[in-house]
Design a protein around this motif. Sequence first.
Motif, mmCIF file in Angstrom:
data_model
loop_
_atom_site.group_PDB
_atom_site.id
_atom_site.type_symbol
_atom_site.label_atom_id
_atom_site.label_comp_id
_atom_site.label_asym_id
_atom_site.label_seq_id
_atom_site.Cartn_x
_atom_site.Cartn_y
_atom_site.Cartn_z
ATOM 1 N N PHE A 174 1.167 -1.525 -0.237
ATOM 2 C CA PHE A 174 -0.161 -0.303 -0.084
ATOM 3 C C PHE A 174 0.783 1.086 -0.014
ATOM 4 N N GLU A 175 1.706 1.065 -1.097
ATOM 5 C CA GLU A 175 2.378 2.467 -1.169
ATOM 6 C C GLU A 175 1.708 3.516 -1.131
ATOM 7 N N VAL A 176 0.405 3.914 -2.024
ATOM 8 C CA VAL A 176 -0.377 4.788 -2.037
ATOM 9 C C VAL A 176 -0.722 5.311 -0.415
ATOM 10 N N ASP A 177 -1.444 4.085 0.012
ATOM 11 C CA ASP A 177 -1.696 4.104 1.103
ATOM 12 C C ASP A 177 -1.354 5.245 2.575
ATOM 13 N N LYS A 178 0.057 4.171 2.163
ATOM 14 C CA LYS A 178 0.952 5.414 2.467
ATOM 15 C C LYS A 178 1.129 6.703 2.781
ATOM 16 N N ALA A 179 1.328 7.171 1.674
ATOM 17 C CA ALA A 179 1.990 8.386 0.985
ATOM 18 C C ALA A 179 0.495 9.380 1.418
ATOM 19 N N LEU A 180 -0.825 8.704 1.307
ATOM 20 C CA LEU A 180 -1.640 9.569 1.291
ATOM 21 C C LEU A 180 -2.257 9.654 3.193
ATOM 22 N N ALA A 181 -2.057 8.585 3.910
ATOM 23 C CA ALA A 181 -2.008 8.962 5.271
ATOM 24 C C ALA A 181 -1.006 9.777 5.476
ATOM 25 N N SER B 72 -0.219 12.714 4.517
ATOM 26 C CA SER B 72 -0.591 13.581 3.929
ATOM 27 C C SER B 72 -1.574 13.924 5.208
ATOM 28 N N GLY B 73 -2.648 13.298 6.008
ATOM 29 C CA GLY B 73 -3.813 13.746 6.612
ATOM 30 C C GLY B 73 -4.918 12.910 5.617
ATOM 31 N N PHE B 74 -4.959 11.922 4.846
ATOM 32 C CA PHE B 74 -5.648 11.138 4.288
ATOM 33 C C PHE B 74 -5.976 9.688 5.856
ATOM 34 N N PHE B 75 -7.435 9.862 5.599
ATOM 35 C CA PHE B 75 -7.837 8.619 6.584
ATOM 36 C C PHE B 75 -8.140 7.788 5.474
ATOM 37 N N CYS B 76 -8.023 6.538 4.980
ATOM 38 C CA CYS B 76 -7.238 5.414 4.406
ATOM 39 C C CYS B 76 -7.936 3.924 4.991
ATOM 40 N N GLU B 77 -8.926 3.295 3.679
ATOM 41 C CA GLU B 77 -9.959 2.509 5.013
ATOM 42 C C GLU B 77 -9.759 1.213 2.645
ATOM 43 N N GLY B 78 -9.076 -0.171 3.059
ATOM 44 C CA GLY B 78 -8.999 -0.309 2.492
ATOM 45 C C GLY B 78 -10.061 -2.065 2.444
ATOM 46 N N PRO B 79 -11.401 -1.981 2.053
ATOM 47 C CA PRO B 79 -12.372 -2.789 1.854
ATOM 48 C C PRO B 79 -11.906 -3.937 1.163
#
Length: 259
Positions: free
Chosen positions: A41-48, A50-57
Amino acid sequence: MARPITLFTGQWADLPLTDMARKAGEFGYQGLELACWGDHFEVDKALADSGFFCEGPLLPGHGTRHQDLAATPRGAWVEAVVSAFDALASRHARVYVLGLSLGGLLALSLAGRRPVAGAVVLAAPLDLGPLIRNAVPWLWPLVRSLPKTPAIFDDEARVRHPGYDRMPMRSVNELIRLAREVERALPGVRAPVQLIFSRRDPTVPAHNAQAILNALAPGDRELHWLEDSAHVLPVDRERELVARRVVEFLLRLEKSAGG
């Protein structure tokens, strides 16, 4: 009253989910906190970051056995994504959606059903080509599955993200039918959309990017090409570029929305 206990599964991340769930039950634990490989989850880590809450169902039929995927209708995938969005929308003012491959189709499907704040679509298979499109509907009742290897150029990433070793033909047929439904709905998508595709993708032909772009209603649209990635874009050789493009896009939308 008994106190619920959750087991973090990081130290057993190499085990299939079904094996880990069975072992956890034998240990007496009542829940699992699922772990993924660090670069998945390279994208998830980068978004997190940057302040985004991420959820992957976890989509129905995924993370278990390919036989379970074969038994899953496309409606179950759509329902899972809509339910996840509704839950997030009840807690957050803006919800963005990101999806790879089948997930990309589902992101577009969701954007036509719900007021997503933006959609990031990676390597979505709107059309797998005439051979697959025409042969699979006749083939799947006769051939249950075919061997499959991860479409990843990066050797280490390919070992760490094996996925299913077989592709159920019934699932490919469901994907083709879902793609037709998504294609009909694209003119109604008003949310900002970012498309990321690879010119060297061995799974999804490159023409899919322009086909999606042409079918979408006019609006905020971006198309980015990768030159050294296969199909699983977030973990392949250009994963850092993918993460950067996604973060830049969503931060731009957040700034426009006053976030």
